[in-house]
Design a protein around this motif. Sequence first.
Motif, PDB file in Angstrom:
ATOM      1  N   ARG A 288       0.833  -1.207   0.000  1.00 15.31           N
ATOM      2  CA  ARG A 288       0.000   0.000   0.000  1.00 15.31           C
ATOM      3  C   ARG A 288       0.870   1.260   0.000  1.00 15.31           C
ATOM      4  O   ARG A 288       0.575   2.229  -0.705  1.00 15.31           O
ATOM      5  CB  ARG A 288      -0.938  -0.001   1.213  1.00 15.31           C
ATOM      6  CG  ARG A 288      -2.013  -1.065   1.149  1.00 15.31           C
ATOM      7  CD  ARG A 288      -2.867  -1.048   2.402  1.00 15.31           C
ATOM      8  NE  ARG A 288      -3.580   0.210   2.537  1.00 15.31           N
ATOM      9  CZ  ARG A 288      -4.788   0.440   2.038  1.00 15.31           C
ATOM     10  NH1 ARG A 288      -5.407  -0.497   1.362  1.00 15.31           N
ATOM     11  NH2 ARG A 288      -5.373   1.595   2.217  1.00 15.31           N
ATOM     12  N   GLN A 289       1.937   1.251   0.779  1.00 15.27           N
ATOM     13  CA  GLN A 289       2.838   2.402   0.816  1.00 15.27           C
ATOM     14  C   GLN A 289       3.490   2.637  -0.541  1.00 15.27           C
ATOM     15  O   GLN A 289       3.573   3.776  -1.016  1.00 15.27           O
ATOM     16  CB  GLN A 289       3.920   2.197   1.873  1.00 15.27           C
ATOM     17  CG  GLN A 289       4.945   3.344   1.922  1.00 15.27           C
ATOM     18  CD  GLN A 289       6.139   3.036   2.793  1.00 15.27           C
ATOM     19  OE1 GLN A 289       6.294   1.914   3.263  1.00 15.27           O
ATOM     20  NE2 GLN A 289       6.987   4.010   3.015  1.00 15.27           N
ATOM     21  N   LEU A 290       3.954   1.568  -1.164  1.00 16.23           N
ATOM     22  CA  LEU A 290       4.618   1.693  -2.458  1.00 16.23           C
ATOM     23  C   LEU A 290       3.675   2.255  -3.514  1.00 16.23           C
ATOM     24  O   LEU A 290       4.074   3.061  -4.359  1.00 16.23           O
ATOM     25  CB  LEU A 290       5.145   0.328  -2.907  1.00 16.23           C
ATOM     26  CG  LEU A 290       6.334  -0.234  -2.113  1.00 16.23           C
ATOM     27  CD1 LEU A 290       6.562  -1.692  -2.483  1.00 16.23           C
ATOM     28  CD2 LEU A 290       7.591   0.586  -2.358  1.00 16.23           C
ATOM     29  N   ALA A 291       2.412   1.832  -3.470  1.00 16.01           N
ATOM     30  CA  ALA A 291       1.444   2.286  -4.468  1.00 16.01           C
ATOM     31  C   ALA A 291       0.924   3.692  -4.181  1.00 16.01           C
ATOM     32  O   ALA A 291       0.817   4.524  -5.082  1.00 16.01           O
ATOM     33  CB  ALA A 291       0.271   1.302  -4.545  1.00 16.01           C
ATOM     34  N   GLU A 292       0.622   3.978  -2.908  1.00 23.52           N
ATOM     35  CA  GLU A 292      -0.036   5.236  -2.558  1.00 23.52           C
ATOM     36  C   GLU A 292       0.950   6.374  -2.274  1.00 23.52           C
ATOM     37  O   GLU A 292       0.750   7.508  -2.721  1.00 23.52           O
ATOM     38  CB  GLU A 292      -0.946   5.023  -1.355  1.00 23.52           C
ATOM     39  CG  GLU A 292      -2.081   4.036  -1.617  1.00 23.52           C
ATOM     40  CD  GLU A 292      -2.897   3.731  -0.383  1.00 23.52           C
ATOM     41  OE1 GLU A 292      -2.625   4.347   0.679  1.00 23.52           O
ATOM     42  OE2 GLU A 292      -3.806   2.882  -0.460  1.00 23.52           O
ATOM     43  N   GLU A 293       2.011   6.093  -1.517  1.00 23.11           N
ATOM     44  CA  GLU A 293       2.942   7.153  -1.128  1.00 23.11           C
ATOM     45  C   GLU A 293       4.096   7.302  -2.107  1.00 23.11           C
ATOM     46  O   GLU A 293       4.463   8.421  -2.464  1.00 23.11           O
ATOM     47  CB  GLU A 293       3.480   6.876   0.277  1.00 23.11           C
ATOM     48  CG  GLU A 293       2.407   6.855   1.355  1.00 23.11           C
ATOM     49  CD  GLU A 293       2.971   6.529   2.721  1.00 23.11           C
ATOM     50  OE1 GLU A 293       4.178   6.746   2.938  1.00 23.11           O
ATOM     51  OE2 GLU A 293       2.199   6.055   3.585  1.00 23.11           O
ATOM     52  N   ASP A 294       4.669   6.191  -2.545  1.00 20.47           N
ATOM     53  CA  ASP A 294       5.805   6.260  -3.460  1.00 20.47           C
ATOM     54  C   ASP A 294       5.379   6.319  -4.918  1.00 20.47           C
ATOM     55  O   ASP A 294       6.177   6.672  -5.784  1.00 20.47           O
ATOM     56  CB  ASP A 294       6.725   5.055  -3.243  1.00 20.47           C
ATOM     57  CG  ASP A 294       7.403   5.101  -1.881  1.00 20.47           C
ATOM     58  OD1 ASP A 294       8.019   6.126  -1.575  1.00 20.47           O
ATOM     59  OD2 ASP A 294       7.294   4.118  -1.128  1.00 20.47           O
ATOM     60  N   GLY A 295       4.131   5.976  -5.207  1.00 21.16           N
ATOM     61  CA  GLY A 295       3.620   6.094  -6.563  1.00 21.16           C
ATOM     62  C   GLY A 295       4.155   5.076  -7.543  1.00 21.16           C
ATOM     63  O   GLY A 295       4.142   5.313  -8.749  1.00 21.16           O
ATOM     64  N   LEU A 296       4.618   3.930  -7.071  1.00 24.45           N
ATOM     65  CA  LEU A 296       5.115   2.899  -7.968  1.00 24.45           C
ATOM     66  C   LEU A 296       3.946   2.236  -8.703  1.00 24.45           C
ATOM     67  O   LEU A 296       2.874   2.041  -8.138  1.00 24.45           O
ATOM     68  CB  LEU A 296       5.897   1.824  -7.198  1.00 24.45           C
ATOM     69  CG  LEU A 296       7.408   2.037  -7.078  1.00 24.45           C
ATOM     70  CD1 LEU A 296       7.717   3.310  -6.318  1.00 24.45           C
ATOM     71  CD2 LEU A 296       8.076   0.841  -6.418  1.00 24.45           C
ATOM     72  N   ALA A 297       4.187   1.918  -9.971  1.00 22.45           N
ATOM     73  CA  ALA A 297       3.178   1.216 -10.771  1.00 22.45           C
ATOM     74  C   ALA A 297       3.332  -0.280 -10.515  1.00 22.45           C
ATOM     75  O   ALA A 297       3.986  -0.997 -11.270  1.00 22.45           O
ATOM     76  CB  ALA A 297       3.347   1.539 -12.251  1.00 22.45           C
ATOM     77  N   LEU A 298       2.720  -0.750  -9.435  1.00 18.89           N
ATOM     78  CA  LEU A 298       2.909  -2.134  -8.999  1.00 18.89           C
ATOM     79  C   LEU A 298       2.018  -3.106  -9.772  1.00 18.89           C
ATOM     80  O   LEU A 298       0.880  -2.802 -10.118  1.00 18.89           O
ATOM     81  CB  LEU A 298       2.587  -2.269  -7.510  1.00 18.89           C
ATOM     82  CG  LEU A 298       3.537  -1.637  -6.506  1.00 18.89           C
ATOM     83  CD1 LEU A 298       3.046  -1.914  -5.099  1.00 18.89           C
ATOM     84  CD2 LEU A 298       4.956  -2.154  -6.689  1.00 18.89           C
ATOM     85  N   ARG A 299       2.585  -4.283 -10.015  1.00 20.85           N
ATOM     86  CA  ARG A 299       1.821  -5.434 -10.479  1.00 20.85           C
ATOM     87  C   ARG A 299       2.106  -6.551  -9.482  1.00 20.85           C
ATOM     88  O   ARG A 299       3.244  -6.963  -9.323  1.00 20.85           O
ATOM     89  CB  ARG A 299       2.240  -5.849 -11.889  1.00 20.85           C
ATOM     90  CG  ARG A 299       1.868  -4.832 -12.967  1.00 20.85           C
ATOM     91  CD  ARG A 299       2.405  -5.249 -14.318  1.00 20.85           C
ATOM     92  NE  ARG A 299       2.039  -4.302 -15.359  1.00 20.85           N
ATOM     93  CZ  ARG A 299       2.512  -4.335 -16.608  1.00 20.85           C
ATOM     94  NH1 ARG A 299       3.386  -5.287 -16.940  1.00 20.85           N
ATOM     95  NH2 ARG A 299       2.144  -3.441 -17.499  1.00 20.85           N
ATOM     96  N   ILE A 300       1.077  -7.029  -8.805  1.00 28.77           N
ATOM     97  CA  ILE A 300       1.248  -7.996  -7.722  1.00 28.77           C
ATOM     98  C   ILE A 300       0.698  -9.344  -8.168  1.00 28.77           C
ATOM     99  O   ILE A 300      -0.469  -9.456  -8.547  1.00 28.77           O
ATOM    100  CB  ILE A 300       0.540  -7.517  -6.445  1.00 28.77           C
ATOM    101  CG1 ILE A 300       1.078  -6.131  -6.038  1.00 28.77           C
ATOM    102  CG2 ILE A 300       0.729  -8.509  -5.309  1.00 28.77           C
ATOM    103  CD1 ILE A 300       0.258  -5.448  -4.982  1.00 28.77           C
ATOM    104  N   ARG A 301       1.554 -10.349  -8.133  1.00 23.71           N
ATOM    105  CA  ARG A 301       1.163 -11.705  -8.516  1.00 23.71           C
ATOM    106  C   ARG A 301       1.185 -12.596  -7.275  1.00 23.71           C
ATOM    107  O   ARG A 301       2.182 -12.652  -6.553  1.00 23.71           O
ATOM    108  CB  ARG A 301       2.139 -12.263  -9.562  1.00 23.71           C
ATOM    109  CG  ARG A 301       2.249 -11.450 -10.851  1.00 23.71           C
ATOM    110  CD  ARG A 301       1.063 -11.681 -11.754  1.00 23.71           C
ATOM    111  NE  ARG A 301       0.976 -13.065 -12.194  1.00 23.71           N
ATOM    112  CZ  ARG A 301       1.540 -13.531 -13.319  1.00 23.71           C
ATOM    113  NH1 ARG A 301       2.254 -12.711 -14.080  1.00 23.71           N
ATOM    114  NH2 ARG A 301       1.395 -14.793 -13.675  1.00 23.71           N
ATOM    115  N   THR A 302       0.095 -13.306  -7.016  1.00 22.19           N
ATOM    116  CA  THR A 302       0.035 -14.272  -5.923  1.00 22.19           C
ATOM    117  C   THR A 302       0.180 -15.661  -6.519  1.00 22.19           C
ATOM    118  O   THR A 302      -0.701 -16.131  -7.242  1.00 22.19           O
ATOM    119  CB  THR A 302      -1.290 -14.148  -5.150  1.00 22.19           C
ATOM    120  OG1 THR A 302      -1.403 -12.822  -4.620  1.00 22.19           O
ATOM    121  CG2 THR A 302      -1.337 -15.144  -4.000  1.00 22.19           C
ATOM    122  N   GLN A 303       1.322 -16.295  -6.226  1.00 18.98           N
ATOM    123  CA  GLN A 303       1.645 -17.569  -6.847  1.00 18.98           C
ATOM    124  C   GLN A 303       2.303 -18.501  -5.834  1.00 18.98           C
ATOM    125  O   GLN A 303       2.725 -18.076  -4.758  1.00 18.98           O
ATOM    126  CB  GLN A 303       2.604 -17.361  -8.029  1.00 18.98           C
ATOM    127  CG  GLN A 303       2.102 -16.427  -9.118  1.00 18.98           C
ATOM    128  CD  GLN A 303       1.076 -17.063 -10.027  1.00 18.98           C
ATOM    129  OE1 GLN A 303       0.793 -18.259  -9.903  1.00 18.98           O
ATOM    130  NE2 GLN A 303       0.505 -16.303 -10.937  1.00 18.98           N
TER     131      GLN A 303
END
Length: 313
Positions: free
Chosen positions: A110-125
Amino acid sequence: MNIVNVETFLSVVRNQSIFLAAQELYISQPTVSARLRQLEEDLGITLIHRRKGVRSIELTPEGVKFIPLAERWAALNAETSGFAAQSFSVPFTIASPDSLNLYLLQPLLRQLAEEDGLALRIRTQQSPEIFSLIDSMEADAGFVFHLSRSVNVVCKPLFSEKMVLLCSKNGDWPSRPITPAELDPRHERFLAWSQDLQLWHDSWWNPSTKPYVQVDNAALLALFMDDPRSWALCPASVADALLRAGHPVALHTLTHCPPDRTCYYLTGRTLRSGPAAAVRSVFQQRLLEHLTALSPLIRLHPSAPALLGTPPN
C-alpha cells in the motif's frame, strides 16, 4: 542560475517581443524584463539591446551565441525534472505467496502504491511458479519458501520467522506447553508452509494419517478453525494477523518447536537498467525498512541489508 530566467529568455527569442513573451508565460512585461536583467547579471553579459518605444527585440552577438546553450539547458532541466515520474511509471512486478501478500507485505504494498507512486503489479503464486516468472523476466522480484533451481535466478535468504501452534479458541486446551504427540493429526488444518516443516511434521505424525483438511493458502486456513478440536501450525506473522482480525483462535506453546520458516528473495540474474533500476532501488529500500520494523516478529538474515542495498551479482 535560475532556469526560469533561461526559459523566459527563450520565450522572448521565440516571440521576438517582450510583450508577446509575457502573454505566452502569463506574466507581466516588467516581470519578463526583470528576469532578463537577472539572467544578464548572472552571465555577466548583455543579451538584448533595449530601445524605448520598440516592441520587437534585437539580440546582441552574445545573446545570439547564448541561444543554443539556453536550449540545451532547458532540455536537460525538463529531462531531469521528469526523471522521477518517468521512473515510477515503469511497471514493477512482485510475485509472492498469499501468506506474504495478505499478512506480511500488505502495508508495504500500500505504501509503495499510494505514497511512493510505484506502478505495482502484484502476482500471488506458489513457489515453483514464482521461480518461473523470475526466470522468464515476467516478474522483477519474488519471495518463496520452497527452493527450486534456475541458472537465471538469484536466490538469497531474506528473513525467517517462528512456526507457532494455533488452536481453536473454543477448545479445552491445557495452559502448559503441549507436546506434539498430544495433538491428534486427524483434527489438523494443514498447510505445507516449507520443506523443513514437512520433514519435521512427518517425524512426529505418520504421513499416512490424513489431516481433517489440507489447504493451499493461509486465507482458507482460518475458515476451518471453529471446531474445538482443530489446530494448525502456522508462521508467527499469519497467527498475529488472524488474532488481530478476531478469528476464533488462540496461541499455545509447543514443547518441541518446528523449524523456522525462511523466506528467500528472488531476482533475475540479468537486471533491467535505466528507469527500472530506480524503481527497484526504491522498492528494495522500502522493503528493508518494512522488514526491519517487523522485528521481533521476524528476523532478518544477516546478509539482507547488503542484499537489498545493492543489486545482487
